[in-house]
Write a protein that holds these residues in place. Structure first.
Motif, PDB file in Angstrom:
ATOM      1  N   THR A  57      13.228   2.490 -16.626  1.00 29.51           N
ATOM      2  CA  THR A  57      13.779   2.135 -15.413  1.00 29.51           C
ATOM      3  C   THR A  57      15.038   1.217 -15.368  1.00 29.51           C
ATOM      4  O   THR A  57      14.422   0.258 -15.822  1.00 29.51           O
ATOM      5  CB  THR A  57      11.743   1.690 -14.872  1.00 29.51           C
ATOM      6  N   ILE A  58      15.724   1.338 -14.426  1.00 34.85           N
ATOM      7  CA  ILE A  58      16.364   0.116 -14.495  1.00 34.85           C
ATOM      8  C   ILE A  58      17.061  -0.207 -13.422  1.00 34.85           C
ATOM      9  O   ILE A  58      17.253   0.352 -11.866  1.00 34.85           O
ATOM     10  CB  ILE A  58      18.124   0.790 -14.685  1.00 34.85           C
ATOM     11  N   LEU A  59      16.723  -1.848 -13.046  1.00 32.38           N
ATOM     12  CA  LEU A  59      16.847  -3.022 -12.088  1.00 32.38           C
ATOM     13  C   LEU A  59      18.258  -3.021 -11.337  1.00 32.38           C
ATOM     14  O   LEU A  59      19.170  -2.971 -12.470  1.00 32.38           O
ATOM     15  CB  LEU A  59      15.730  -4.107 -11.844  1.00 32.38           C
ATOM     16  N   VAL A  60      18.529  -2.984 -10.667  1.00 30.83           N
ATOM     17  CA  VAL A  60      19.903  -2.580  -9.706  1.00 30.83           C
ATOM     18  C   VAL A  60      19.425  -3.962  -8.579  1.00 30.83           C
ATOM     19  O   VAL A  60      18.744  -3.925  -7.709  1.00 30.83           O
ATOM     20  CB  VAL A  60      20.683  -1.667  -8.906  1.00 30.83           C
ATOM     21  N   VAL A  61      19.948  -4.948  -8.629  1.00 33.12           N
ATOM     22  CA  VAL A  61      19.738  -5.921  -8.602  1.00 33.12           C
ATOM     23  C   VAL A  61      21.113  -7.098  -7.634  1.00 33.12           C
ATOM     24  O   VAL A  61      22.614  -7.151  -8.008  1.00 33.12           O
ATOM     25  CB  VAL A  61      19.292  -6.970  -9.231  1.00 33.12           C
ATOM     26  N   LEU A  62      21.179  -7.219  -6.692  1.00 35.21           N
ATOM     27  CA  LEU A  62      22.303  -7.847  -5.600  1.00 35.21           C
ATOM     28  C   LEU A  62      22.833  -9.067  -6.225  1.00 35.21           C
ATOM     29  O   LEU A  62      21.783  -9.711  -7.043  1.00 35.21           O
ATOM     30  CB  LEU A  62      22.392  -7.911  -4.513  1.00 35.21           C
ATOM     31  N   HIS A 110      29.701  -4.978  -8.782  1.00 36.28           N
ATOM     32  CA  HIS A 110      29.058  -6.785  -9.146  1.00 36.28           C
ATOM     33  C   HIS A 110      27.766  -6.558  -8.889  1.00 36.28           C
ATOM     34  O   HIS A 110      26.981  -7.431  -7.890  1.00 36.28           O
ATOM     35  CB  HIS A 110      29.744  -6.589  -7.549  1.00 36.28           C
ATOM     36  N   LEU A 111      27.504  -4.927  -8.782  1.00 38.15           N
ATOM     37  CA  LEU A 111      25.869  -5.659  -8.889  1.00 38.15           C
ATOM     38  C   LEU A 111      25.127  -5.686 -10.477  1.00 38.15           C
ATOM     39  O   LEU A 111      25.732  -4.752 -11.628  1.00 38.15           O
ATOM     40  CB  LEU A 111      25.360  -3.717  -8.497  1.00 38.15           C
ATOM     41  N   THR A 112      23.739  -6.039 -10.929  1.00 41.95           N
ATOM     42  CA  THR A 112      23.578  -6.446 -12.026  1.00 41.95           C
ATOM     43  C   THR A 112      22.722  -5.391 -12.119  1.00 41.95           C
ATOM     44  O   THR A 112      21.915  -5.068 -11.532  1.00 41.95           O
ATOM     45  CB  THR A 112      22.954  -7.734 -11.996  1.00 41.95           C
ATOM     46  N   LEU A 113      22.712  -5.095 -13.474  1.00 39.47           N
ATOM     47  CA  LEU A 113      21.927  -4.054 -14.168  1.00 39.47           C
ATOM     48  C   LEU A 113      20.795  -4.859 -14.836  1.00 39.47           C
ATOM     49  O   LEU A 113      21.143  -5.052 -16.260  1.00 39.47           O
ATOM     50  CB  LEU A 113      22.600  -2.391 -14.390  1.00 39.47           C
ATOM     51  N   LEU A 117      20.469   0.825   1.850  1.00 31.91           N
ATOM     52  CA  LEU A 117      21.395  -0.094   0.521  1.00 31.91           C
ATOM     53  C   LEU A 117      23.062  -0.430   0.768  1.00 31.91           C
ATOM     54  O   LEU A 117      23.159  -0.901   0.268  1.00 31.91           O
ATOM     55  CB  LEU A 117      21.698   1.424   0.076  1.00 31.91           C
ATOM     56  N   LYS A 118      22.955  -0.161   1.935  1.00 28.69           N
ATOM     57  CA  LYS A 118      24.019  -1.014   3.239  1.00 28.69           C
ATOM     58  C   LYS A 118      24.597  -2.505   2.063  1.00 28.69           C
ATOM     59  O   LYS A 118      25.300  -1.940   2.342  1.00 28.69           O
ATOM     60  CB  LYS A 118      23.689  -1.521   4.707  1.00 28.69           C
ATOM     61  N   GLU A 119      24.163  -3.205   1.679  1.00 33.40           N
ATOM     62  CA  GLU A 119      24.379  -3.871   0.855  1.00 33.40           C
ATOM     63  C   GLU A 119      24.882  -3.666  -0.564  1.00 33.40           C
ATOM     64  O   GLU A 119      26.020  -4.622  -0.836  1.00 33.40           O
ATOM     65  CB  GLU A 119      23.409  -5.516   1.026  1.00 33.40           C
ATOM     66  N   GLU A 168      16.319  -3.429  -6.543  1.00 32.07           N
ATOM     67  CA  GLU A 168      15.616  -4.920  -6.181  1.00 32.07           C
ATOM     68  C   GLU A 168      15.865  -5.486  -4.630  1.00 32.07           C
ATOM     69  O   GLU A 168      17.099  -5.160  -4.399  1.00 32.07           O
ATOM     70  CB  GLU A 168      15.603  -5.891  -6.928  1.00 32.07           C
ATOM     71  N   GLY A 169      14.694  -5.803  -3.726  1.00 37.93           N
ATOM     72  CA  GLY A 169      14.828  -5.898  -2.335  1.00 37.93           C
ATOM     73  C   GLY A 169      14.908  -5.069  -1.076  1.00 37.93           C
ATOM     74  O   GLY A 169      14.954  -5.500   0.170  1.00 37.93           O
ATOM     75  N   SER A 170      15.303  -3.632  -2.111  1.00 37.62           N
ATOM     76  CA  SER A 170      15.186  -2.458  -0.391  1.00 37.62           C
ATOM     77  C   SER A 170      14.466  -1.864  -0.734  1.00 37.62           C
ATOM     78  O   SER A 170      13.885  -1.105   0.365  1.00 37.62           O
ATOM     79  CB  SER A 170      16.695  -2.256  -1.261  1.00 37.62           C
ATOM     80  N   GLY A 171      13.403  -1.449  -1.585  1.00 43.49           N
ATOM     81  CA  GLY A 171      12.406  -0.713  -1.413  1.00 43.49           C
ATOM     82  C   GLY A 171      12.593   0.381  -1.934  1.00 43.49           C
ATOM     83  O   GLY A 171      11.834   1.904  -1.679  1.00 43.49           O
TER      84      GLY A 171
END
Length: 260
Positions: free
Chosen positions: A251-256, A211-214, A201-203, A163-166
């Motif tokens: 489909t799993i969302l990976v969120v910062l 530390h990422l939320t799935l 994917l730097k962040e 999410e947020g990276s496209g």
């Protein structure tokens, strides 16, 4: 002797007597020359190939005899007999081809139904519900999930959406015993020749998988707002999907952390 178009649109001879008959001496296209050809499709008389082509262009005539039209017995000849025989042969070939197509389609549909039922059965054994998308849909065509009979495990197509990276990446066949954190770490691993991917994917790389939320979207909610399950990185894919409903593949969302 003059020429006439045959049953297939080719030139054949017209008798001099017919060419000299009253009212049909001249070409019906240019109306200046004596006719030499007769169109098998509409019987129009023409004097040359140019006039014949002009007639077809202006009228849309195919120049071929209507093979199913009635022909009086007095006019029925060998050419008509051959044409009718060829028509019957073509009809038989089309019928045979249609039968083979129906058989192939039936076999393919039977195989798809068997695969759907098997996936549903394996999902129920794992305390989850698996749904098939409509036949022909993109999800149905893309799904590579299957049951590995040798390992006795489900192999899942899993799409990871950052999410947020496209950026999205897909595991075509991820073993259900794989831990989510390990699968995610494999996608975050630095690899040569992928500078653009690393930039996107730097962040995520800096935050680290722990530390990422799935998140996994709930498919059974009836209200308007979307709701998500939170998945644990230390859980296997099988455990993460238990007690959930999945259509085709997850489909799993990976969120910062900053996006929560």
């Amino acid at each position: 002797m003059s020429d006439e178009l045959d049953l297939n649109g080719e030139a054949t001879e017209v008798t001099d007597r017919e060419a000299r008959s009253p009212g049909v001496v001249r070409c019906e296209v240019c109306k200046t020359q004596a006719f030499k050809y007769k169109c098998p499709g509409c019987q129009l008389r023409s004097c040359s190939l140019a006039c014949s082509k002009e007639h077809k262009t202006s009228t849309g005539c195919s120049g071929k005899r209507q093979r199913t039209s009635f022909v009086p017995l007095s006019e029925f000849g060998e050419g008509h007999l051959i044409s009718d025989y060829n028509l019957l042969e073509e009809a038989a070939q089309l019928a045979e081809s249609a039968q083979r197509t129906r058989q192939r389609t039936s076999n393919a549909q039977s195989a798809q139904i068997a695969k759907v039922r098997h996936m549903q059965h394996q999902a129920r054994l794992r305390n989850m519900e698996w749904r098939a998308a409509p036949p022909g849909s993109e999800a149905r065509q893309l799904n590579s999930s299957c049951f590995d009979a040798h390992k006795r495990r489900l192999m899942w197509r899993v799409t990871w959406r950052f999410e947020g990276s496209g950026y999205c990446v897909t595991d075509e066949k991820l073993d259900e015993q794989t831990k989510l954190g390990d699968a995610l770490a494999a996608h975050l691993k630095l690899q040569p020749g992928q500078a653009q991917r690393h930039a996107l994917l730097k962040e995520y790389l800096e935050a680290g998988p722990e530390h990422l939320t799935l998140l996994l979207k709930q498919e059974t909610r009836s209200d308007l707002g979307p709701s998500y399950y939170r998945l644990m990185p230390n859980h296997t894919l099988r455990l993460a999907l238990a007690q959930k409903t999945i259509t085709e593949f997850p489909t799993i969302l990976v969120v910062l952390p900053r996006l929560l």
